[in-house]
Design an enzyme around this catalytic site. Structure first.
Site, PDB file in Angstrom:
ATOM      1  N   GLY A 142     -28.905   8.671  -7.928  1.00  0.00           N
ATOM      2  CA  GLY A 142     -28.001   7.273  -7.613  1.00  0.00           C
ATOM      3  C   GLY A 142     -26.994   7.679  -8.458  1.00  0.00           C
ATOM      4  O   GLY A 142     -26.658   6.773  -9.532  1.00  0.00           O
ATOM      5  N   THR A 143     -25.813   8.092  -7.779  1.00  0.00           N
ATOM      6  CA  THR A 143     -24.425   8.364  -8.703  1.00  0.00           C
ATOM      7  C   THR A 143     -23.463   8.884  -7.766  1.00  0.00           C
ATOM      8  O   THR A 143     -23.755   9.233  -6.466  1.00  0.00           O
ATOM      9  CB  THR A 143     -24.672   8.988  -9.853  1.00  0.00           C
TER      10      THR A 143
END
Lengths: 334, 205
Positions: free
Chosen positions: A130-131
């Site tokens: 998640g990035t």
């Protein structure tokens, strides 16, 4: 130094070493090895000073060949039965990393399956990258841009996490995926790079540093690590950019983007990328790519942390809030 | 991902002695991807009546349209404006009709009664249990964050501007702490003589 040994010699060498384990023979381990080596080649024993030099070469050679060292019982699964520390020695390009303790008979992936919410458990840990992180090479070096949101599930844990690890003034590593995994393995990589410098008197190349990290990932492949990283640096061959994955993937390239927002970042980067950008244009491209990715992707946000890798080291260009930038872009387009 | 958080949504309503405020975020997204920032979640149902729906976007629109149809029919038959408690019962009936295959949305109703101008706020769960409170109601994917903000900021005696300030601090700060939420907040403050609508400038990530 490469020495070609016949099969018979190698077999007797291995037998000699295997016999070393757990016994109290006379003499130190290197001299025992040397005696074995020389006996297998049917050579007479040497005097001590030349013996020590030969010992060191033998040790380095044996490490590359993968022969077992004295006290180790079985080294097939380093996580079991291990009571060892990494031996100091020459180039440790082998998979010399501290072993992580594991109870007998436990499968590491079961830990994550129990937390995935498939069964009765209500706890759910989503191991998604998640990035958004990106890096690209251009004529003046390498630009690295990352967002700064750390999320635990759907909750934002931090808006100001630093996802770039500054390994040394000439090497940077980015982090995406499981924060714990990234931080641990990249700090371990920083340690190995420093040890390389101390042992060999020169900085490690980007290729070798990324290979070290890739080997560490290969060792723990299938055990549920989650890490997508880009190793960027400047060495004797010029700017270097490698992508390393938790599966052990290691790719060299001109442009990469990792994380859940990478598709949005690729779209912006592909439409604006040229090799002969000026530094200001390159900063603007990296900034826009991250801002648009954070706008669309829920798991990216916070600030844009941008670094520029030049010939004399990296500089941190800026750390700007993505929301302010997005408002500015929208006002400019109206 | 569960169906309730497929398209997220967050709604909040606060009440004071003579006025109410209702707020909803404006993001429409599909799982982690944001699609648009101007999705309508607050629907006017009468002169001073607003209903706001969160969660699954298709059910948000379906319920708003079906409710408006039933409301129009009711007002035509009776020849007068509907009362708030009646509207709440109508919504509850609409939701309970689908008890064993429900609409995946949790409405929040806020407004003033047509004749007496008494305020009312209430929220319902997806199978129509109504809950009427005197302070605030919240509904949506980041309801825990919103409860926290409301508990900290809500005070009993607030004037309309203070109520607007409170709701416009509570709502954005709650939704900005959540990954699949945010992208702007629309607020309505409903008083006897006027309704003030404002859009709050969001964090764009």
């Amino acid at each position: 130094m490469i020495v070609l040994l016949s099969r018979r010699t190698l077999a007797s060498l291995r037998k000699g070493l295997g016999g070393c384990g757990g016994k109290t023979d006379s003499g130190s381990l290197p001299s025992r090895l040397l005696r074995t080596f020389r006996l297998s080649l049917s050579l007479p024993p040497l005097r001590t000073e030349r013996a020590d030099l030969r010992c060191q070469r033998t040790m380095a050679l044996l490490e590359v060949c993968g022969a077992p060292r004295g006290q180790r019982d079985s080294w097939a699964l380093p996580a079991l039965d291990s009571d060892l520390r990494s031996d100091p020695g020459h180039y440790s390009f082998s998979m010399c990393s501290p072993e992580l303790a594991l109870p007998r008979g436990m499968q590491p992936t079961d830990f994550f399956q129990s937390l995935n919410g498939n069964g009765e458990s209500n706890v759910q840990i989503e191991m998604a990258h998640g990035t958004t992180t990106l890096a690209f090479k251009f004529q003046h070096g390498v630009i690295v841009a990352v967002d700064s949101r750390a999320s635990t599930g759907s909750y934002i844990a931090s808006l100001r996490m630093n996802k770039v690890i500054e390994i040394n003034p000439y090497l940077l590593g980015t982090m995406s995926g499981c924060a714990a995994d990234c931080q641990f393995w990249e700090r371990l990589l920083a340690k190995e790079c420093r040890l390389y410098y101390l042992r060999n008197g020169e900085r490690i190349s980007v290729s070798a540093a990324s290979k070290l990290l890739s080997n560490m990932m290969c060792q723990y492949r299938g055990m549920g690590l989650s890490m997508g990283s880009m190793i960027c640096g400047w060495d004797k061959k010029g700017p270097g950019l490698y992508y390393v994955d938790e599966n052990g993937t290691r790719l060299s390239g001109n442009m990469f983007s990792t994380g859940s927002g990478n598709t949005y970042a690729y779209g912006v980067m592909d439409s604006g990328y040229q090799h002969d950008l000026s530094p200001e244009e390159a900063y603007d491209l990296g900034r826009r790519a991250i801002v648009h990715a954070t706008h669309r992707d829920s798991y990216s946000g916070g600030v844009v942390n941008m670094y520029h890798m030049k010939e004399d080291g990296w500089v941190k260009v800026e750390s700007t809030d993505v929301s302010d930038l997005m408002h500015k872009y929208q006002e400019a387009s109206q | 991902m569960s169906i309730m958080s497929y398209n997220e949504g967050d709604v909040m309503a606060m009440k004071r002695k003579d006025y109410v405020a209702i707020a909803a975020n404006r993001r429409f997204g599909i799982q982690t991807q944001m699609v648009t920032m101007d999705f309508q979640k607050i629907f006017p149902m009468g002169c001073r009546l607003y209903i706001s729906l969160a969660r699954l976007a298709t059910d948000v629109q379906t319920i708003a349209q079906r409710l408006k149809f039933r409301l129009n029919l009711c007002e035509l038959k009776e020849g007068r404006q509907i009362k708030l408690y009646t509207l709440m019962s109508m919504v509850a009936n609409l939701l309970y009709e689908k008890r064993f295959g429900p609409y995946y949305t949790e409405p929040v109703i806020a407004g003033l009664n047509p004749k007496t101008f008494k305020p009312l706020i209430c929220s319902l769960d997806l199978i129509s249990c109504p809950m009427v409170t005197d302070d605030f109601v919240v509904s949506g994917t980041c309801s825990e964050q919103m409860y926290g903000m409301c508990e900290s900021l809500w005070e009993p005696n607030m004037d309309p501007e203070h109520l607007f300030e409170t709701i416009s601090q509570a709502m954005p700060n709650a939704v900005d702490c959540y990954t699949v939420s945010g992208m702007g907040v629309m607020t309505h403050v409903i008083k006897k003589d006027k309704i003030t609508t404002r859009t709050l400038k969001p964090r764009m990530d």
